[in-house]
Structures are given as C-alpha cells and as structure tokens.
Design an enzyme around this catalytic site. Structure first.
Site, PDB file in Angstrom:
ATOM      1  N   ARG A   1      10.032  -8.032   7.906  1.00 49.74           N
ATOM      2  CA  ARG A   1       8.628  -8.302   7.608  1.00 49.74           C
ATOM      3  C   ARG A   1       8.563  -9.380   6.529  1.00 49.74           C
ATOM      4  NH1 ARG A   1       9.124  -7.897   2.985  1.00 49.74           N
ATOM      5  NH2 ARG A   1       6.876  -8.022   2.794  1.00 49.74           N
ATOM      6  N   GLY A   2       7.333  -9.905   6.341  1.00 52.23           N
ATOM      7  CA  GLY A   2       7.179 -11.062   5.463  1.00 52.23           C
ATOM      8  C   GLY A   2       7.131 -12.307   6.335  1.00 52.23           C
ATOM      9  N   ALA A   3       6.095 -13.135   6.128  1.00 56.75           N
ATOM     10  CA  ALA A   3       5.817 -14.233   7.069  1.00 56.75           C
ATOM     11  C   ALA A   3       7.039 -15.136   7.370  1.00 56.75           C
ATOM     12  CB  ALA A   3       4.629 -15.043   6.560  1.00 56.75           C
TER      13      ALA A   3
ATOM     14  N   ARG B   1       2.830  -9.652  16.024  1.00 50.55           N
ATOM     15  CA  ARG B   1       1.950  -9.460  14.859  1.00 50.55           C
ATOM     16  C   ARG B   1       1.016 -10.674  14.787  1.00 50.55           C
ATOM     17  NH1 ARG B   1       4.585  -7.414   9.423  1.00 50.55           N
ATOM     18  NH2 ARG B   1       2.411  -6.797   9.106  1.00 50.55           N
TER      19      ARG B   1
ATOM     20  N   GLN C   1       5.479  -2.046  -0.050  1.00 56.00           N
ATOM     21  CA  GLN C   1       6.464  -3.143  -0.126  1.00 56.00           C
ATOM     22  C   GLN C   1       6.761  -3.541  -1.569  1.00 56.00           C
ATOM     23  OE1 GLN C   1       3.791  -3.104   1.894  1.00 56.00           O
ATOM     24  NE2 GLN C   1       4.109  -4.261   3.768  1.00 56.00           N
TER      25      GLN C   1
ATOM     26  N   ASP D   1       0.314 -15.171   3.993  1.00 53.08           N
ATOM     27  CA  ASP D   1       0.702 -15.007   5.395  1.00 53.08           C
ATOM     28  C   ASP D   1       0.136 -16.110   6.270  1.00 53.08           C
ATOM     29  OD1 ASP D   1       0.821 -12.121   4.146  1.00 53.08           O
ATOM     30  OD2 ASP D   1       2.180 -12.218   5.861  1.00 53.08           O
TER      31      ASP D   1
ATOM     32  N   ASN E   1      -3.364 -12.677   2.764  1.00 50.63           N
ATOM     33  CA  ASN E   1      -2.140 -12.070   2.212  1.00 50.63           C
ATOM     34  C   ASN E   1      -2.321 -10.549   2.278  1.00 50.63           C
ATOM     35  OD1 ASN E   1       0.481 -12.447   0.990  1.00 50.63           O
ATOM     36  ND2 ASN E   1      -0.381 -11.619  -0.885  1.00 50.63           N
ATOM     37  N   LYS E   2      -1.296  -9.833   1.877  1.00 47.91           N
ATOM     38  CA  LYS E   2      -1.299  -8.375   1.964  1.00 47.91           C
ATOM     39  C   LYS E   2      -2.572  -7.773   1.375  1.00 47.91           C
ATOM     40  CE  LYS E   2       1.109  -6.346   3.603  1.00 47.91           C
ATOM     41  NZ  LYS E   2       0.838  -5.978   5.019  1.00 47.91           N
TER      42      LYS E   2
HETATM   43  O1  MRU Z   1       3.004  -6.783   6.378  1.00 48.47           O
HETATM   44  P1  MRU Z   1       4.081  -7.604   5.735  1.00 48.47           P
HETATM   45  O2  MRU Z   1       4.975  -6.820   4.827  1.00 48.47           O
HETATM   46  O3  MRU Z   1       4.830  -8.441   6.745  1.00 48.47           O
HETATM   47  O4  MRU Z   1       3.263  -8.614   4.841  1.00 48.47           O
HETATM   48  C1  MRU Z   1       3.888  -9.536   4.000  1.00 48.47           C
HETATM   49  C2  MRU Z   1       3.018 -10.011   2.922  1.00 48.47           C
HETATM   50  O5  MRU Z   1       1.812  -9.955   2.977  1.00 48.47           O
HETATM   51  C3  MRU Z   1       3.699 -10.602   1.763  1.00 48.47           C
HETATM   52  O6  MRU Z   1       3.216 -10.115   0.597  1.00 48.47           O
HETATM   53  C4  MRU Z   1       3.528 -12.030   1.671  1.00 48.47           C
HETATM   54  O7  MRU Z   1       2.955 -12.469   0.573  1.00 48.47           O
HETATM   55  C5  MRU Z   1       3.688 -12.959   2.695  1.00 48.47           C
HETATM   56  S1  MRU Z   1       5.379 -13.101   3.103  1.00 48.47           S
HETATM   57  C6  MRU Z   1       6.193 -13.950   1.827  1.00 48.47           C
END
Ligand code: MRU
Length: 336
Positions: free
Chosen positions: A55-57, A89, A187, A227, A237-238
């Site tokens: 996970r993580g973009a 996703r 996370q 993201d 973002n998250k």
């Molecule tokens: O749902 P995830 O864990 O894939 O989401 C990731 C995020 O939102 C991260 O915090 C992020 O800032 C982007 S990836 C570096």
C-alpha cells in the site's frame, strides 16, 4: 530502508523482482512479523494491491509495473492485465501512471524486466530527491507532525513525507516526530512508527483526535504524503489529512505535502473530481478480529479525503518545492 530482522539490521526495499517473481514485504503483518510474499502472476499482484499487502501510492505503482512484467513473462493479454491492475484501487494515481508507463515502454520494444526495474529505480531516486529538497524546510530542533505512512514501505524506499525527516536526522538535526495513529488501518502506528524506530528517530504515536491539541502546543511543521494531486494543487491523501490541514492553517503551522511527479494527475482540474475509495465497514467496526461496535450498527469508511490547495504551504517534489497555487504552471514542460 533499514529493517531490524531478528536483531540484525538489513537494507530492504518494500517491493522488488527476483528469480522471475515479484517479492514484497507483507504490510498486513508488520510491525510484529517481517514476512516476504512471492507472487507469480499479475492476478496475485492485483490481489496484493487490493488487500493492502502492498500500500502507499508509489509502492502500489511499482507493484503494478512488476505485475505488468509478470503478465509479459506469462504471455498474458496485456490490455486485460492493465485493466485488472487498474481496477484494484481507485484513488492513488501512481497505479494508473505506472501501468500506462509499462504499456508504452513495452509497446515501444523495451525489455519488460528492464522497464519495470527502471520504473522502480526512478521512483526510489525521486523519493531520495524529495528528501533532499524537503530537508531544508526542517529546522534544527523541529517538532514535526505526519499522518498515515508515507515512508519507505509506501514508496519502495526512502518515502515521500518521511524522506525529508530521514534526511534531516541523517544530517544530525535534533527532531521529534508526532505520528498520528491513522484509524482505521493504523498505518501511522504500525508502519510509520516502525520505520522511525528502525532508524532511531525520536517520535511518539498520538491518537488521531489529538492533532489539534499538539498543533496548538507547538508543532513546527506538518508533512504528509499524497495519493493524487489535481492540476489546481488540491490533493487526496489518507482520511484525516484535511482536518489537520485546516487546524494547521488556523494555528499558523506550515503544512506541506510531499509526492513524486507520478502522483500528479493534471487531467483532473480540482480536488472534488478525485475518485475517493470507500472501503469495507468491518475495517471500522472490528479491531484486530474483535467486533467493538454494537451488533446492527453500520459504518462509513472513506479511505481518503481531499485537502484544498489553500491550506498548503508547498508541495515537496523531486524538482523542488512547488507553489500549490500554480501547479500547472510550475510543471509546464516537465516530464511527469
Ligand atoms: O490506503 P493506503 O495506505 O494505500 O494510503 C496511503 C496514504 O494515504 C499515504 O499516507 C500517502 O500519503 C500516500 S503514499 C506515500
């Protein structure tokens, strides 16, 4: 990234290709177990993205690039593989960017192994430069707040939001990091704290709801990942990022996002148009296998929120710190 495995520090990436397989750290079982999973076809890679093994973009993008490589190795229909990977996703733009990049490289005759490894190495290099560019914003003695995990695990190595923090620490700056736990998948608590612990960087995990309290007590800078970033500088973002940004502005705390250019989607004009993933309600209602909510209650679980660019002090990229009001102009002519 340096990871302690059975007391021994090892340098590892979050995702890589070895002996014809895609290998990745299983982020579902961290921090208590360090396990590597081996994937042999693009269907397994798609599932690993969907179930958040990776996970993580930027890391999702690299996994998808290697998924396309496996589809080539296994003589699969590439258009169908691309569709399957892109369907995993919806929010992180790197996924779409990486798959299209691989289609174009393979289409123009590149060796697929070379193309996927190049893609991964480019992302790692971009994150390193994000670290160098963002480090200058962190003063000696800074108290830094971050959210979710935008570290090496989320980006293959170095990180986006965590890259400037690592760089500041390596340069000997005295820093302290507030790590927002990041309900519901945690996370921040499970992954960011794990990365900081492995590097020996001073930090504390804080409940998500305490951000306002700590921002008022004296945070010097907030750095989060992204993201997807729209042409006008709004970014997804998250979930929980938006409220931190609004509070930071109210309290006069500089607020930055950090992301490689592969996260910019200039085809989307404004943040409102970024697709937001809704995940299953059990992520909210059930904690570590135990249902906490009363039976019969429902939950809503958006994975991301959108922060308007007016709350941003800057966007830290591999090319420098961009003015969030002028993203399209700053990126004119730049190869994304
Ligand atoms: O749902 P995830 O864990 O894939 O989401 C990731 C995020 O939102 C991260 O915090 C992020 O800032 C982007 S990836 C570096």
């Amino acid at each position: 990234m340096r990871i302690s495995i059975e007391g021994e520090l090892r340098d590892m990436r979050a995702v890589w290709y070895e002996d014809g397989k895609v290998r990745m750290l299983d982020q579902k079982v961290l921090p208590h177990r360090v396990e590597v999973v081996d994937l042999e076809d693009h269907h397994q890679v798609a599932e690993s993205i969907r179930d958040m093994t990776v996970r993580g973009a930027p890391a999702i993008g690299v996994a998808a690039a290697y998924g396309m490589l496996l589809a080539c190795n296994n003589h699969q229909d590439l258009a169908a593989a691309a569709k399957e990977l892109k369907g995993t996703r919806p929010t992180a733009f790197d996924l779409f960017f990486a798959v299209d990049h691989m289609l174009s490289r393979i289409g123009s005759g590149a060796d697929p192994v070379q193309a996927a490894d190049d893609y991964a190495n480019t992302i790692v290099d971009r994150c390193k430069r994000i670290g160098e560019n963002g480090e200058r914003l962190i003063k000696d003695g800074a108290r830094i707040m971050t959210h979710c995990n935008a570290g090496a695990l989320a980006t293959v190595d170095h990180g986006t939001a965590l890259a400037p923090i690592r760089e500041a620490w390596r340069k000997g700056k005295d820093i302290f990091v507030y790590v927002s736990e990041t309900r519901p998948r945690l996370q921040g608590m499970k992954l960011t704290a794990f990365e900081l612990l492995n590097e020996g960087i001073p930090h504390a995990i804080i409940p998500d709801g305490s951000s306002g309290h700590f921002l008022r007590e004296g945070v010097d800078i907030v750095i989060v990942g992204a993201d997807r970033i729209a042409a006008n500088g709004d970014f997804a973002n998250k979930i929980g990022t938006y409220e931190k940004a609004v509070l930071a502005k109210e309290l006069g705390v500089p607020f930055y996002t950090a992301a490689p250019l592969s996260t910019f989607d200039l085809s989307i004009k404004r943040g409102e148009d970024i697709p937001i993933e809704y995940r299953g309600e059990d992520e909210v209602l059930v904690v570590d296998g135990v249902r906490i909510a009363p039976k019969g209650c429902k939950a809503l679980n958006p994975g991301f929120d959108v922060t308007p660019h007016r709350y941003l002090s800057g966007i830290i990229t591999e090319t420098g710190v961009l003015d969030p009001k002028d993203v399209s102009k700053s990126l004119k002519g730049v190869k994304l």
